[in-house]
Design a protein around this motif. Structure first.
Motif, PDB file in Angstrom:
ATOM      1  N   MET A   1      35.158  25.599  29.183  1.00 53.28           N
ATOM      2  CA  MET A   1      36.106  24.525  29.476  1.00 53.28           C
ATOM      3  C   MET A   1      35.366  23.308  30.014  1.00 53.28           C
ATOM      4  N   LYS A   2      35.780  22.127  29.581  1.00 55.56           N
ATOM      5  CA  LYS A   2      35.217  20.882  30.077  1.00 55.56           C
ATOM      6  C   LYS A   2      36.099  20.328  31.201  1.00 55.56           C
ATOM      7  N   TYR A   3      35.505  20.026  32.333  1.00 56.86           N
ATOM      8  CA  TYR A   3      36.266  19.511  33.470  1.00 56.86           C
ATOM      9  C   TYR A   3      35.946  18.040  33.697  1.00 56.86           C
ATOM     10  N   ASP A   4      36.955  17.285  34.086  1.00 57.36           N
ATOM     11  CA  ASP A   4      36.765  15.885  34.457  1.00 57.36           C
ATOM     12  C   ASP A   4      36.302  15.858  35.915  1.00 57.36           C
ATOM     13  N   LYS A   5      35.024  15.584  36.136  1.00 60.03           N
ATOM     14  CA  LYS A   5      34.449  15.677  37.478  1.00 60.03           C
ATOM     15  C   LYS A   5      35.139  14.745  38.471  1.00 60.03           C
ATOM     16  N   ASP A   6      35.485  13.532  38.030  1.00 62.80           N
ATOM     17  CA  ASP A   6      36.111  12.573  38.945  1.00 62.80           C
ATOM     18  C   ASP A   6      37.498  13.042  39.377  1.00 62.80           C
ATOM     19  N   LYS A   7      38.265  13.559  38.426  1.00 59.90           N
ATOM     20  CA  LYS A   7      39.596  14.052  38.769  1.00 59.90           C
ATOM     21  C   LYS A   7      39.515  15.256  39.696  1.00 59.90           C
ATOM     22  N   VAL A   8      38.569  16.132  39.423  1.00 63.69           N
ATOM     23  CA  VAL A   8      38.402  17.308  40.283  1.00 63.69           C
ATOM     24  C   VAL A   8      38.076  16.876  41.704  1.00 63.69           C
ATOM     25  N   LYS A   9      37.100  15.984  41.835  1.00 66.15           N
ATOM     26  CA  LYS A   9      36.665  15.562  43.170  1.00 66.15           C
ATOM     27  C   LYS A   9      37.776  14.831  43.914  1.00 66.15           C
ATOM     28  N   GLU A  10      38.467  13.921  43.247  1.00 66.26           N
ATOM     29  CA  GLU A  10      39.517  13.147  43.894  1.00 66.26           C
ATOM     30  C   GLU A  10      40.699  14.014  44.310  1.00 66.26           C
ATOM     31  N   SER A  11      40.886  15.141  43.625  1.00 62.60           N
ATOM     32  CA  SER A  11      42.040  15.995  43.913  1.00 62.60           C
ATOM     33  C   SER A  11      41.829  16.902  45.117  1.00 62.60           C
ATOM     34  N   LEU A  12      40.603  16.992  45.608  1.00 57.93           N
ATOM     35  CA  LEU A  12      40.293  17.963  46.648  1.00 57.93           C
ATOM     36  C   LEU A  12      40.884  17.559  47.996  1.00 57.93           C
ATOM     37  N   ALA A  13      41.729  18.417  48.519  1.00 54.46           N
ATOM     38  CA  ALA A  13      42.260  18.235  49.870  1.00 54.46           C
ATOM     39  C   ALA A  13      41.304  18.878  50.869  1.00 54.46           C
ATOM     40  N   ILE A  14      41.526  18.611  52.153  1.00 53.14           N
ATOM     41  CA  ILE A  14      40.674  19.201  53.183  1.00 53.14           C
ATOM     42  C   ILE A  14      40.693  20.728  53.079  1.00 53.14           C
ATOM     43  N   GLU A  15      41.863  21.282  52.785  1.00 52.11           N
ATOM     44  CA  GLU A  15      41.980  22.737  52.662  1.00 52.11           C
ATOM     45  C   GLU A  15      41.100  23.262  51.531  1.00 52.11           C
ATOM     46  N   ASP A  16      40.970  22.473  50.454  1.00 52.17           N
ATOM     47  CA  ASP A  16      40.098  22.866  49.350  1.00 52.17           C
ATOM     48  C   ASP A  16      38.637  22.873  49.789  1.00 52.17           C
ATOM     49  N   ILE A  17      38.272  21.850  50.561  1.00 52.89           N
ATOM     50  CA  ILE A  17      36.892  21.776  51.059  1.00 52.89           C
ATOM     51  C   ILE A  17      36.597  22.965  51.964  1.00 52.89           C
ATOM     52  N   HIS A  18      37.558  23.321  52.825  1.00 48.54           N
ATOM     53  CA  HIS A  18      37.400  24.502  53.680  1.00 48.54           C
ATOM     54  C   HIS A  18      37.111  25.738  52.822  1.00 48.54           C
ATOM     55  N   LYS A  19      37.882  25.888  51.760  1.00 48.48           N
ATOM     56  CA  LYS A  19      37.764  27.067  50.899  1.00 48.48           C
ATOM     57  C   LYS A  19      36.388  27.122  50.231  1.00 48.48           C
ATOM     58  N   ILE A  20      35.927  25.974  49.754  1.00 45.69           N
ATOM     59  CA  ILE A  20      34.614  25.913  49.098  1.00 45.69           C
ATOM     60  C   ILE A  20      33.501  26.240  50.090  1.00 45.69           C
ATOM     61  N   LEU A  21      33.577  25.641  51.275  1.00 43.72           N
ATOM     62  CA  LEU A  21      32.534  25.880  52.275  1.00 43.72           C
ATOM     63  C   LEU A  21      32.525  27.328  52.736  1.00 43.72           C
ATOM     64  N   LYS A  22      33.702  27.921  52.871  1.00 38.73           N
ATOM     65  CA  LYS A  22      33.764  29.336  53.247  1.00 38.73           C
ATOM     66  C   LYS A  22      33.086  30.193  52.197  1.00 38.73           C
ATOM     67  N   ASP A  23      33.327  29.869  50.932  1.00 40.64           N
ATOM     68  CA  ASP A  23      32.716  30.624  49.846  1.00 40.64           C
ATOM     69  C   ASP A  23      31.199  30.449  49.816  1.00 40.64           C
ATOM     70  N   LEU A  24      30.738  29.279  50.284  1.00 33.91           N
ATOM     71  CA  LEU A  24      29.297  29.008  50.304  1.00 33.91           C
ATOM     72  C   LEU A  24      28.623  29.564  51.555  1.00 33.91           C
ATOM     73  N   GLY A  25      29.424  30.124  52.478  1.00 38.17           N
ATOM     74  CA  GLY A  25      28.843  30.751  53.654  1.00 38.17           C
ATOM     75  C   GLY A  25      29.014  29.993  54.950  1.00 38.17           C
ATOM     76  N   SER A  26      29.880  28.965  54.964  1.00 41.58           N
ATOM     77  CA  SER A  26      30.101  28.184  56.181  1.00 41.58           C
ATOM     78  C   SER A  26      31.571  28.271  56.584  1.00 41.58           C
ATOM     79  N   GLU A  27      31.869  29.114  57.576  1.00 42.53           N
ATOM     80  CA  GLU A  27      33.245  29.315  58.021  1.00 42.53           C
ATOM     81  C   GLU A  27      33.487  28.649  59.373  1.00 42.53           C
TER      82      GLU A  27
END
Length: 378
Positions: A1-27
């Motif tokens: 699947m091809k993703y639109d990077k700008d749309k993905v980034k602009e759509s990220l809420a703080i809760e999304d950032i929390h989720k990504i960081l938790k998955d990367l090892g920062s809780e």
């Protein structure tokens, strides 16, 4: 699947950032005074990071206030964090990782239509040449009364570096001493002379050895930090010279700007990023002042470490050179760009180009290297 990077980034809420960081090892993030989340660093370490990774939601950018000293978006963070764990991924894979981690469905679907990525990249490159408008982002400001808390006396160590009483007073350099902290205070103002932050040059050796030589100052319960990636130190004093001469010389540290104030007075066209990175905001601020020439004057690279081979050191040096070229590339579509590089050992390791005095700085300016668009694209 091809993703639109700008749309993905602009759509990220703080809760999304929390989720990504938790998955990367920062809780279990913390928060700064402006409501920006602070995470344990995962950009340059696999585990055990300190709370020095800030996320600025409005800008959609992270800034690491420790070893990296860099500003980057969520995709670059993923690439770095994965790399620390021995997993090397591409930029497109990072976009896909972020989109899937937070359940975003932006993109071109599962169609097999051929997407000419080279053509997309070319159009993105052409868009760089659109004239930059004056940016309107305004940092929060602090009450001026805090400056009354500091002792209005210069520290002898800075006087010993030939920074005059006059310049230290003009830039409001003071001293703060309490039982738990001690250091030289450095107020930061924006283009409109608003007080947007205060940094401290610590005089406590334990802090310096631990890597906290320069840090935001805390007075009482207020931490006077600010998004350094959105402001250039000294511009409130040097913007007139920069606009008149249409030149800007970019240092890493505040102290270099102060030294040039003594060297050149009203002809001082310098500023400082207060890190080892130049953000797009820094670039746009300078372009809005009408600059036609930019000089990148970062500190000389570090010496060889005790446990480091010469081969490894040379690899790291080349990485540093490539980083400087990437920073130059932010400006090359718009203005002439030069880099000050010490090929003749005029400086000591980790020196700023200004640290050996006016004559050496001007000698380095004579030997400056112009960076073309192709070189900056490395």
């Amino acid at each position: 699947m091809k993703y639109d990077k700008d749309k993905v980034k602009e759509s990220l809420a703080i809760e999304d950032i929390h989720k990504i960081l938790k998955d990367l090892g920062s809780e279990n993030n913390q928060w700064d005074q402006q409501g920006n989340p602070i995470y344990r660093t995962v950009c340059h370490n696999a585990s055990g990071g300190s709370y020095k990774l800030y996320y600025y939601h409005e800008a959609k950018q992270f800034h690491c206030y420790t070893e990296c000293g860099d500003t980057f978006d969520v995709f670059e963070l993923v690439i770095r964090a994965k790399g620390q764990k021995g997993v090397n991924i591409s930029f497109n894979q990072a976009i896909e990782y972020v989109a899937k981690a937070v359940g975003k469905t932006f993109g071109f679907g599962n169609r097999t239509t051929y997407i000419n990525n080279d053509l997309i990249d070319d159009w993105e490159w052409i868009r760089k040449f659109k004239k930059k408008k004056r940016i309107n982002i305004e940092l929060p400001s602090f009450k001026e009364t805090v400056l009354d808390v500091f002792m209005p006396y210069p520290h002898q160590s800075w006087l010993d570096e030939s920074i005059s009483h006059k310049t230290l007073k003009e830039f409001e350099i003071g001293y703060y001493f309490r039982s738990h902290t001690e250091g030289i205070t450095i107020p930061h103002r924006d283009l409109n002379n608003r007080l947007v932050g205060i940094r401290k040059r610590s005089m406590i050796q334990e802090e310096v050895k631990a890597g906290y030589k320069y840090m935001p100052l805390k007075v009482g319960n207020i931490l006077y930090n600010h998004q350094t990636m959105m402001n250039l130190y000294g511009l409130n004093k040097t913007k007139s010279s920069i606009g008149r001469l249409k030149k800007a010389l970019i240092f890493e540290s505040e102290k270099s700007v102060l030294k040039c104030q003594d060297f050149y007075g009203e002809a001082n066209f310098t500023c400082a990023v207060c890190s080892s990175n130049i953000s797009n905001f820094h670039r746009d601020i300078l372009l809005s002042l009408g600059v036609e020439e930019v000089f990148i004057a970062f500190d000389k690279y570090r010496p060889l470490k005790e446990d480091e081979t010469e081969e490894r050191y040379q690899e790291k040096l080349v990485e540093y050179q490539k980083k400087i070229l990437k920073l130059a590339a932010k400006f090359t579509p718009y203005v002439r760009v030069f880099v000050l590089w010490d090929y003749e050992d005029l400086l000591d390791y980790k020196d700023s180009p200004v640290d050996k005095g006016k004559e050496i700085l001007e000698e380095l300016m004579k030997r400056k290297i112009e960076i073309g668009t192709d070189e900056g694209g490395i």
